[in-house]
Motif scaffolding. Structure first.
Motif, short mmCIF file in Angstrom:
data_model
loop_
_atom_site.label_atom_id
_atom_site.label_comp_id
_atom_site.label_asym_id
_atom_site.label_seq_id
_atom_site.Cartn_x
_atom_site.Cartn_y
_atom_site.Cartn_z
N LEU A 114 14.52 7.36 4.51
CA LEU A 114 13.70 6.30 3.92
C LEU A 114 12.80 5.62 4.93
CD1 LEU A 114 15.93 4.55 1.24
CD2 LEU A 114 13.58 5.29 0.95
N GLY A 115 13.27 5.48 6.16
CA GLY A 115 12.52 4.68 7.10
C GLY A 115 11.95 5.39 8.30
N GLY A 116 12.27 6.68 8.51
CA GLY A 116 11.86 7.26 9.77
C GLY A 116 11.72 8.76 9.80
N SER A 117 12.25 9.37 10.86
CA SER A 117 11.98 10.76 11.20
C SER A 117 12.34 11.75 10.10
CB SER A 117 12.75 11.14 12.47
OG SER A 117 12.40 10.30 13.54
N ALA A 118 13.50 11.57 9.47
CA ALA A 118 13.96 12.55 8.49
C ALA A 118 13.04 12.62 7.28
CB ALA A 118 15.39 12.24 8.05
N GLY A 119 12.41 11.51 6.92
CA GLY A 119 11.45 11.53 5.83
C GLY A 119 10.09 12.05 6.26
N PRO A 148 0.79 -1.24 0.00
CA PRO A 148 0.00 0.00 0.00
C PRO A 148 0.82 1.28 0.00
CG PRO A 148 0.18 -0.84 2.22
CD PRO A 148 0.92 -1.83 1.35
N ASP A 149 2.14 1.19 -0.01
CA ASP A 149 3.00 2.32 0.30
C ASP A 149 3.30 3.21 -0.90
OD1 ASP A 149 5.90 1.18 -0.78
OD2 ASP A 149 4.58 -0.40 -0.01
N VAL A 150 4.04 4.29 -0.64
CA VAL A 150 4.43 5.24 -1.67
C VAL A 150 5.58 4.71 -2.51
CG1 VAL A 150 5.47 7.52 -2.06
CG2 VAL A 150 3.59 7.26 -0.42
N SER A 152 7.52 6.12 8.51
CA SER A 152 8.25 6.11 7.25
C SER A 152 7.42 6.79 6.16
CB SER A 152 8.56 4.67 6.82
OG SER A 152 9.06 4.65 5.50
N PHE A 153 8.03 7.79 5.51
CA PHE A 153 7.34 8.42 4.39
C PHE A 153 7.16 7.43 3.25
CE2 PHE A 153 7.17 10.55 0.32
CZ PHE A 153 6.19 11.50 0.53
N TYR A 154 8.17 6.67 2.95
CA TYR A 154 8.13 5.81 1.76
C TYR A 154 7.44 4.48 1.99
CZ TYR A 154 10.91 9.28 -0.55
OH TYR A 154 11.31 10.46 -1.10
N ALA A 155 7.41 3.99 3.24
CA ALA A 155 6.82 2.68 3.50
C ALA A 155 5.65 2.73 4.46
CB ALA A 155 7.88 1.72 4.03
N GLY A 156 5.34 3.89 5.03
CA GLY A 156 4.38 3.92 6.12
C GLY A 156 3.23 4.89 5.98
N ALA A 157 2.58 5.12 7.12
CA ALA A 157 1.34 5.88 7.14
C ALA A 157 1.54 7.36 6.86
CB ALA A 157 0.65 5.70 8.49
N LEU A 190 -8.09 7.08 -7.63
CA LEU A 190 -8.94 7.03 -6.43
C LEU A 190 -9.11 5.59 -5.94
CD1 LEU A 190 -11.62 9.66 -7.50
CD2 LEU A 190 -9.98 9.88 -5.62
N GLY A 191 -9.23 4.64 -6.87
CA GLY A 191 -9.33 3.24 -6.46
C GLY A 191 -8.05 2.75 -5.81
N ALA A 192 -6.91 3.20 -6.33
CA ALA A 192 -5.62 2.77 -5.78
C ALA A 192 -5.36 3.37 -4.41
CB ALA A 192 -4.50 3.16 -6.75
N ILE A 193 -5.68 4.65 -4.23
CA ILE A 193 -5.41 5.26 -2.92
C ILE A 193 -6.39 4.73 -1.89
CG2 ILE A 193 -6.87 7.35 -3.01
CD1 ILE A 193 -3.15 7.24 -2.01
N ALA A 194 -7.62 4.43 -2.29
CA ALA A 194 -8.58 3.83 -1.36
C ALA A 194 -8.10 2.45 -0.92
CB ALA A 194 -9.96 3.74 -2.01
N ARG A 195 -7.57 1.69 -1.85
CA ARG A 195 -7.03 0.38 -1.51
C ARG A 195 -5.84 0.51 -0.57
NH1 ARG A 195 -1.80 -2.33 -2.24
NH2 ARG A 195 -2.30 -4.48 -1.66
N SER A 196 -4.97 1.48 -0.82
CA SER A 196 -3.80 1.69 0.03
C SER A 196 -4.22 2.01 1.46
CB SER A 196 -2.94 2.83 -0.51
OG SER A 196 -2.28 2.46 -1.71
N ILE A 197 -5.18 2.91 1.59
CA ILE A 197 -5.65 3.30 2.92
C ILE A 197 -6.26 2.10 3.63
CG2 ILE A 197 -7.33 4.72 4.15
CD1 ILE A 197 -6.87 6.84 1.90
N ARG A 198 -7.07 1.35 2.91
CA ARG A 198 -7.72 0.18 3.52
C ARG A 198 -6.69 -0.81 4.01
NH1 ARG A 198 -9.55 -4.92 1.64
NH2 ARG A 198 -11.43 -5.66 2.73
N GLN A 199 -5.68 -1.12 3.17
CA GLN A 199 -4.69 -2.10 3.58
C GLN A 199 -3.79 -1.58 4.69
OE1 GLN A 199 -2.75 -4.29 0.52
NE2 GLN A 199 -1.13 -5.06 1.86
N MET A 200 -3.39 -0.32 4.61
CA MET A 200 -2.50 0.23 5.64
C MET A 200 -3.16 0.23 7.01
SD MET A 200 0.62 1.61 5.97
CE MET A 200 1.14 2.38 4.43
N THR A 201 -4.45 0.53 7.04
CA THR A 201 -5.14 0.58 8.33
C THR A 201 -5.46 -0.81 8.88
OG1 THR A 201 -7.25 0.85 7.16
CG2 THR A 201 -6.15 2.85 7.95
#
Length: 429
Positions: free
Chosen positions: A161-166, A61-63, A113-118, A91-102
């Protein structure tokens, strides 16, 4: 007319073709609410230099490598062209991403994480909402941001890539919206954590590499944008520009100072300090030329710093030019290979994107020209057959933003609409 004729205008049709292909290849649920794609998996090579077993997998579901990144490209393309199918699929893709991430198991969650997370998904969803004018998506962003706020108190990585700086520039960007003003304080808190955990040696700051990037990376603080000092330093400078706080300015400059002392003038690059097991390299100094590691990402960090720290503009511009020269040379060299990786993260589109950005922000055609030449060559080789080499080990088909065709299409849009289409390799507050 330049030596490439009408190439930039033609790039729009190629990007639109990539968008149409993504729309055709999307897999929808029965009710037509959510969609996703299949692509080659990063697990098709289990060890560096090992055998490649072509393996397909559904996108996450990530970026970075998932459906949110594809949605971002399709929404941007739809806003440029008015294509309703691109808008619907985004819209279908972002809705799917939100559903899976949550609904992700907690063990797999990386909210900061900006690239892998919420936090990245929240940023992408807000962008898609603005581009498609479906502002109800912002209600879903609220839930994602709640998980981000909760996660800030839990152990997390510090790198881009994985945390605060992103997370910091994305939070500052979202905080411009009235309903999310509170995120500014979260971004400041993450910056204060970077200052608190830094190892200070005079004018140089570093961080424990495992706390910054995770276990098994190496023993020394890394250089570069994705996992290294450039990403952390730039996040602190973004906070300085937003708050005027001297500690953030000191930290941003000190992180860059760490990299400055490691610049190898003979090769025009900064060493890749990952362990040999992690990098899969032979003994001796190693150098990578990509957005994630090496000169290209460092160029991008210094280019952005020009707008954030006016007192050091000349120094940042000099470092950016040195890094851009190395990036442009690599772009020309890699482009000679007919099946070169074309991705944004560590391929031709990423190199060209950074050189293009450098030419625009410095106002220098000696960088714009090779970026345009590389994009024209990519289009000439791959547009008709649609066989864009991905960033996977096998170069096999992948639709994602950072590793596949969505990112290539996004880069082509930037050539035509540089000021209207935001740089995707840099999150601007």
């Amino acid at each position: 007319m330049n030596e490439f004729g009408d190439a930039p205008a033609a790039f729009l049709e190629v990007a639109a073709g990539i968008g149409r292909a993504l729309c055709r290849e999307a897999h929808w649920d029965r009710e037509g609410r959510w969609c996703n794609w299949m692509g080659r998996s990063s697990r098709e090579m289990t060890r560096v230099g090992g055998p490649i077993t072509p393996t397909a997998i559904a996108l996450g579901p990530d970026v970075y490598g998932g459906s949110a990144g594809v949605a971002l490209f399709l929404a941007q393309l739809g806003a440029v062209t008015g294509d309703e199918e691109c808008r619907r699929t985004a819209l279908g893709a972002i809705a799917r991403s939100i559903r899976q991430m949550t609904h992700r198991p907690a063990a797999d969650a990386v909210p900061l994480s900006f690239y892998a997370g919420a936090v990245g998904l929240a940023y992408a969803a807000h962008r898609v909402a603005a581009l498609t004018e479906v502002h109800a998506l912002d209600d879903d962003v609220d839930a994602l941001l709640t998980s981000v706020e909760r996660a800030a108190a839990d152990p997390h990585l510090l790198d881009l890539l994985g945390g605060s700086a992103g997370a910091i520039p994305a939070l500052l960007s979202l905080a411009r919206v009235e309903r999310w003003r509170r995120l500014r304080e979260l971004a400041v808190g993450l910056g204060e954590e970077l200052c608190r955990t830094a190892v200070r040696q005079g004018s140089v700051w570093t961080w424990d590499v495992e706390k910054a990037c995770g276990p098994g990376v190496g023993t020394a603080m890394l250089t570069g944008f994705g996992h290294g000092a450039s990403g952390l330093g730039l996040a602190l400078l973004e906070l300085y520009a937003a708050t005027g706080r001297a500690d953030f300015l000191e930290g941003g400059r000190a992180a860059f100072a760490y990299e400055d002392q490691l610049f190898d003038v003979r090769v025009g690059n900064w060493p890749d300090l990952r362990s040999m097991e992690s990098a899969g390299a032979t003994p001796g100094p190693r150098y990578m030329v990509a957005w994630c590691h090496g000169a290209p990402g460092i160029a991008l960090a210094r280019l952005r710093a020009l707008a954030l720290d006016a007192d050091r503009r000349d120094a940042y511009a000099a470092t950016a030019r040195a890094a851009l020269d190395t990036t442009a040379a690599a772009l020309e060299r890699v482009a000679q290979h007919p099946r070169a990786d074309a991705s944004l993260c560590h391929g031709l589109a990423g190199l060209a994107e950074i050189v293009l950005t450098g030419g625009d922000w410095l106002g220098e055609d000696n960088y714009r020209t090779p970026a345009l030449a590389a994009a024209a060559e990519l289009v000439a080789r791959h547009a008709v057959r649609g066989d864009w080499p991905s960033g996977m080990a096998s170069l096999g088909p992948n639709p994602s933003l950072m590793l596949g065709t969505a990112g290539i299409g996004y880069h082509l849009l930037r050539h035509l609409l540089l000021r209207q289409v935001p740089a995707v390799l840099l999150t601007l507050p």
